[in-house]
Design an enzyme around this catalytic site. Structure first.
Site, short mmCIF file in Angstrom:
data_model
loop_
_atom_site.label_atom_id
_atom_site.label_comp_id
_atom_site.label_asym_id
_atom_site.label_seq_id
_atom_site.Cartn_x
_atom_site.Cartn_y
_atom_site.Cartn_z
N GLU A 193 36.87 43.30 39.68
CA GLU A 193 37.70 43.68 38.53
C GLU A 193 38.76 44.60 39.14
O GLU A 193 38.43 45.55 39.85
CB GLU A 193 36.89 44.41 37.47
N SER A 249 42.06 37.57 32.69
CA SER A 249 40.63 37.74 32.42
C SER A 249 40.32 39.12 31.85
O SER A 249 41.13 40.02 31.89
CB SER A 249 39.83 37.54 33.70
#
Length: 136
Positions: A49, A32
């Site tokens: 993240e 991603s």
């Protein structure tokens, strides 16, 4: 470049396992850009993240942080930048980061604004931070 990707994906798998051990349902988004892990438990949604570095300072693209914040708002979750330095994992609210142009400088000084794993998962302050030494 492959080594850098392997190091990052290894950290993502390690964090996924830690969250699962705390009872979270976890989805990892391999490859991603902006959102690596989504975890939920009892109505609490955490969005991560993940970045791992052996350097004392590195930079994250502003666009990646903006994607994390935007996705989290739309999804209704709490965003965190999860950073691994020398085995220590730190969690930072991306809204607290300051940018330098197109990048956010990340160094070990983020400890000043970071949370521990246990604070992020709702177990409170005072518990030691997670140190990951194992390789998965």
């Amino acid at each position: 470049m492959k080594h850098k990707y392997r190091k990052g994906s290894s950290f993502e798998r390690e964090l996924k396992k830690l969250l699962e051990e705390e009872g979270f349902a976890v989805v990892r988004s391999a490859g991603s850009k902006g959102v690596d892990i989504i975890a939920g438990k009892d109505g609490k949604i955490l969005i991560f993240e993940c970045k791992s570095s052996s350097k004392s300072k590195f930079y994250i693209n502003r666009e990646d942080i903006e994607k994390l914040i935007t996705f989290s708002k739309v999804f209704g979750g709490t965003p965190y930048l999860a950073v691994k330095f020398d085995g220590e994992v730190l969690f930072v609210d991306p809204n607290l980061l300051s940018t330098r142009g197109k990048h956010y400088p990340i160094s070990k000084e983020i400890r000043l604004i970071s949370l521990s794993f246990y604070e992020v998962v709702g177990k409170g302050r005072g518990l030691p931070n997670v140190v990951i030494h194992r390789q998965l």
